[in-house]
Design an enzyme around this catalytic site. Structure first.
Site, PDB file in Angstrom:
ATOM      1  N   CYS A 276      14.573 -66.510  10.288  1.00  0.00           N
ATOM      2  CA  CYS A 276      15.656 -67.491  10.462  1.00  0.00           C
ATOM      3  C   CYS A 276      16.120 -67.614  11.913  1.00  0.00           C
ATOM      4  O   CYS A 276      17.217 -68.096  12.187  1.00  0.00           O
ATOM      5  CB  CYS A 276      16.828 -67.104   9.565  1.00  0.00           C
ATOM      6  SG  CYS A 276      16.360 -67.042   7.827  1.00  0.00           S
TER       7      CYS A 276
ATOM      8  N   CYS B 126      17.898 -62.596  11.397  1.00  0.00           N
ATOM      9  CA  CYS B 126      16.655 -62.154  10.766  1.00  0.00           C
ATOM     10  C   CYS B 126      15.478 -62.930  11.362  1.00  0.00           C
ATOM     11  O   CYS B 126      15.619 -64.093  11.756  1.00  0.00           O
ATOM     12  CB  CYS B 126      16.724 -62.412   9.271  1.00  0.00           C
ATOM     13  SG  CYS B 126      18.008 -61.463   8.435  1.00  0.00           S
TER      14      CYS B 126
ATOM     15  N   CYS C  22      20.176 -65.505  -0.273  1.00  0.00           N
ATOM     16  CA  CYS C  22      19.484 -64.448   0.478  1.00  0.00           C
ATOM     17  C   CYS C  22      20.470 -63.765   1.427  1.00  0.00           C
ATOM     18  O   CYS C  22      20.553 -62.536   1.482  1.00  0.00           O
ATOM     19  CB  CYS C  22      18.301 -65.059   1.246  1.00  0.00           C
ATOM     20  SG  CYS C  22      17.263 -63.851   2.084  1.00  0.00           S
ATOM     21  N   CYS C  23      21.272 -64.564   2.159  1.00  0.00           N
ATOM     22  CA  CYS C  23      22.284 -63.986   3.056  1.00  0.00           C
ATOM     23  C   CYS C  23      23.300 -63.172   2.250  1.00  0.00           C
ATOM     24  O   CYS C  23      23.760 -62.123   2.703  1.00  0.00           O
ATOM     25  CB  CYS C  23      23.017 -65.082   3.835  1.00  0.00           C
ATOM     26  SG  CYS C  23      22.086 -65.809   5.202  1.00  0.00           S
TER      27      CYS C  23
ATOM     28  N   CYS D  85      26.168 -67.581   8.141  1.00  0.00           N
ATOM     29  CA  CYS D  85      25.554 -66.775   7.083  1.00  0.00           C
ATOM     30  C   CYS D  85      26.586 -66.358   6.060  1.00  0.00           C
ATOM     31  O   CYS D  85      26.252 -65.812   5.028  1.00  0.00           O
ATOM     32  CB  CYS D  85      24.893 -65.544   7.665  1.00  0.00           C
ATOM     33  SG  CYS D  85      26.042 -64.468   8.522  1.00  0.00           S
TER      34      CYS D  85
HETATM   35  S1  SF4 Z   1      19.321 -64.823   7.821  1.00  0.00           S
HETATM   36 FE1  SF4 Z   1      17.520 -65.523   6.608  1.00  0.00          FE
HETATM   37  S2  SF4 Z   1      16.345 -63.691   6.009  1.00  0.00           S
HETATM   38 FE2  SF4 Z   1      18.378 -63.035   6.779  1.00  0.00          FE
HETATM   39  S3  SF4 Z   1      19.592 -62.784   4.980  1.00  0.00           S
HETATM   40 FE3  SF4 Z   1      19.991 -64.877   5.694  1.00  0.00          FE
HETATM   41  S4  SF4 Z   1      18.431 -66.217   4.703  1.00  0.00           S
HETATM   42 FE4  SF4 Z   1      17.821 -64.056   4.378  1.00  0.00          FE
END
Ligand code: SF4
Length: 249
Positions: A206, A203, A121-122, A231
């Protein structure tokens, strides 16, 4: 009590650290003229750097990542910066098709299921847009400080990233008290979530508030082991993660 009330303290050596920070920024702007960008997370440190760049009329572009998962208070800082300083903020978003594909395959809570999915996701929401932000640029400015966590204890003022770009960390030796002292004395706009015990804001899914005595980044990816808590923006695997996401898209 506000973050300013809690943290703003003038400590010994502040003026010298500030003068050195300005020198580092000026030297980097001149060395990488037209090819340098501040990658702002819109956090407290980055707001200090944006203020310094604007105040000293430094030719450094300002850019941020809009992951699509930010708190409204964080996103609202972009127009605040533009209005306050008269600067344009470049906004980099993830590829829409990649987001749709990822959420369809893994759901919108995938980050809690495994470290691999969280990193994917990151990678999709941060690393790939970051690669676009940095493409064609020779240097980037970040708000990293040595004090932020054990993982960041070795932050240098200037280093070279895996792609051969100069990575400039002008606040490397600043304390949290320094950051808030600067914000208070220069009336720098900041994220109101900092007033709700969120020193490090990412985010929304998170990030959580921290308790008294907890580590600075304890509110980020709090369900994971300490060693996994980056991240990828500031770790060695960045290029590998970008490649991985590029292959998936
Ligand atoms: S911080 Fe969380 S929501 Fe944002 S990109 Fe990374 S995993 Fe995804």
């Amino acid at each position: 009590m506000s973050a300013i009330g809690l943290y703003a303290r003038k400590t010994e050596g502040f003026e010298a650290r500030l003068a050195h920070t300005i020198q580092v920024l000026q030297a980097a702007a001149s060395e990488h003229l037209g090819r340098i960008v501040q990658s702002t997370s819109l956090g407290a440190e980055d707001m200090v750097l944006t203020d310094l760049i604007a105040r000293h009329h430094l030719p450094i572009a300002i850019a941020t990542l809009e992951t699509g998962m930010l708190h409204a208070q964080t996103s609202a800082l972009v127009p605040r910066i533009e209005e306050r300083y008269g600067l344009k903020v470049e906004v980099y978003k993830p590829v829409a098709e990649s987001v749709v594909h990822f959420v369809k395959a893994h759901g919108d809570k995938a980050m809690y299921e495994s470290i691999d999915l969280r990193k994917a996701c990151c990678g999709m929401r941060k690393l790939e847009p970051l690669a676009r932000m940095l493409a064609g640029r020779g240097a980037w400015v970040t708000g990293l400080r040595r004090e932020q966590s054990n993982n960041r204890g070795e932050v240098a003022f200037t280093e070279t990233d895996d792609n051969g770009r100069a990575k400039i960390n002008p606040l490397a030796d600043w304390s949290w008290n320094d950051v808030w002292h600067y914000i208070a004395t220069n009336d720098v706009p900041y994220n109101p979530l900092h007033d709700e015990f969120m020193p490090s804001i990412g985010c929304a899914p998170c990030t959580r508030a921290i308790a008294v005595g907890e580590d600075f980044r304890a509110g980020r990816w709090w369900w994971e082991d300490e060693r996994a808590k980056e991240c990828g923006l500031h770790v060695q695997e960045e290029q590998a993660a970008v490649s991985m996401i590029g292959a998936q898209a």
